[in-house]
Design an enzyme around this catalytic site. Structure first.
Site, mmCIF file in Angstrom:
data_model
loop_
_atom_site.group_PDB
_atom_site.id
_atom_site.type_symbol
_atom_site.label_atom_id
_atom_site.label_comp_id
_atom_site.label_asym_id
_atom_site.label_seq_id
_atom_site.Cartn_x
_atom_site.Cartn_y
_atom_site.Cartn_z
ATOM 1 N N CYS A 74 0.744 -1.209 0.036
ATOM 2 C CA CYS A 74 0.120 -0.060 0.019
ATOM 3 C C CYS A 74 0.833 1.465 -0.024
ATOM 4 O O CYS A 74 1.712 1.208 0.903
ATOM 5 C CB CYS A 74 -0.931 -0.103 1.156
ATOM 6 S SG CYS A 74 -1.886 1.380 1.500
ATOM 7 N N CYS A 188 -0.976 3.659 -6.650
ATOM 8 C CA CYS A 188 -1.914 2.955 -5.574
ATOM 9 C C CYS A 188 -2.012 1.510 -5.873
ATOM 10 O O CYS A 188 -2.314 1.472 -7.245
ATOM 11 C CB CYS A 188 -3.138 3.639 -5.587
ATOM 12 S SG CYS A 188 -4.509 2.694 -4.618
HETATM 13 N N1 DGL Z 1 -3.991 0.442 -1.818
HETATM 14 C C1 DGL Z 1 -3.617 1.649 -1.297
HETATM 15 C C2 DGL Z 1 -2.530 2.461 -1.800
HETATM 16 O O1 DGL Z 1 -1.762 1.705 -2.453
HETATM 17 C C3 DGL Z 1 -4.748 2.673 -0.897
HETATM 18 C C4 DGL Z 1 -5.985 2.743 -0.882
HETATM 19 C C5 DGL Z 1 -6.879 3.634 0.084
HETATM 20 O O2 DGL Z 1 -6.928 2.834 1.191
HETATM 21 O O3 DGL Z 1 -7.116 4.715 -0.108
HETATM 22 O O4 DGL Z 1 -2.154 3.468 -1.645
#
Ligand code: DGL
Length: 272
Positions: A74, A188
């Protein structure tokens, strides 16, 4: 090391795109997935509160799953809390941060787009990456408010609203003189789930950078040099998903995890 145990952590289902690449690189590894779905999306959280939460949730997960390595799959969490996690826990961490360095190496026009959550776009960490690696480029950063949720909806079988998706991606497609954006960083881990739709909605073709293969290579490098214990008496089984809210246990969510190779499912009890 025999059968390394890897914990992958995200706010939701985006880290499954990283899990896919890690599984391809390390087919023998025991993979455990954890989503802090009670707090999804992370993109809109205040920084101090979010750091505290991530440190607490990851600490609980590390105690519960005894991993050899943790992948923070993430960008929103890594750009904020990686340093705090490394300081606090002894297990090795691999983070996910916007792939600005490879983008700067690949662009021909010098115009780069970075699609990320509002949190990642505002981070000092992201600004530093740009100043360090892409100082000679023009970088268009856009904090997309809804893309991560649209991606989860798709994985759960919902139709993607192409007009909404288009308005989320258009700010990174720019023209300057006779040049156009030619590389777009998927900053993301949810966004690669929407790659087909993003390509379709984009005003012209560009190179998209999904960081997952580079993260998988980093995982493999670290495993080669790690001194793991191999067999263990405790720890979750391969394919387990930990969730912080039972909300993610609906049939559509379970089917989405199963489609990405994660079957069994436990709800993590959190003292929050
Ligand atoms: N998958 C996450 C990232 O890479 C974030 C998504 C979220 O929770 O806003 O930033």
């Amino acid at each position: 090391m025999t059968k390394p145990r890897i914990l992958l952590f995200d706010s939701g289902m985006g880290g499954l795109t990283v899990a896919r690449a890690v599984r391809a690189a390390e087919p023998e590894a025991t993979l455990i997935y954890a989503a802090d779905n009670a707090a999804f999306p992370y993109g809109a959280w205040d920084e101090p509160l979010l750091v505290k939460r991530i440190v607490a949730v990851v600490g609980k997960l590390v105690a519960e799953t005894t991993p050899d390595l943790v992948v923070i799959a993430c960008n929103t969490a890594s750009t904020l809390a990686l340093a705090a996690l490394r300081e606090r826990y002894a297990v090795p961490f691999v983070g996910t941060v916007p792939a600005i360095k490879p983008a700067a190496e690949q662009t021909k026009s010098g115009l780069i787009g970075v699609l990320a959550t509002p949190g990642t776009v505002n981070r000092e960490y992201t600004r530093t990456l740009i100043h360090t690696y892409a100082y000679h480029c023009k970088v268009f950063l856009h904090g997309a408010k809804r893309l991560a949720e649209i991606a989860e909806g798709k994985l759960k079988g919902q139709a993607v609203d192409m007009d909404e998706l288009k308005s989320e991606i258009m700010p990174v497609f720019r023209k300057r003189d006779d040049k156009t954006t030619d590389v777009v960083v998927l900053g993301c881990t949810h966004y690669p789930l929407l790659l087909d739709e993003i390509r379709q909605a984009a005003p012209w073709p560009v190179t998209y950078i999904d960081p997952a293969p580079a993260i998988a290579r980093r995982v493999s490098d670290l495993l080669r040099s790690a001194k793991g214990t191999g067999a263990r008496m405790n720890g979750a089984q391969h394919g387990t998903v930990f969730l912080t809210s039972a909300r993610g246990r609906g049939n559509e969510s379970l089917a989405a995890y199963a489609a990405m190779g994660f079957g069994s499912n436990e709800v993590l009890d959190l003292p929050v």
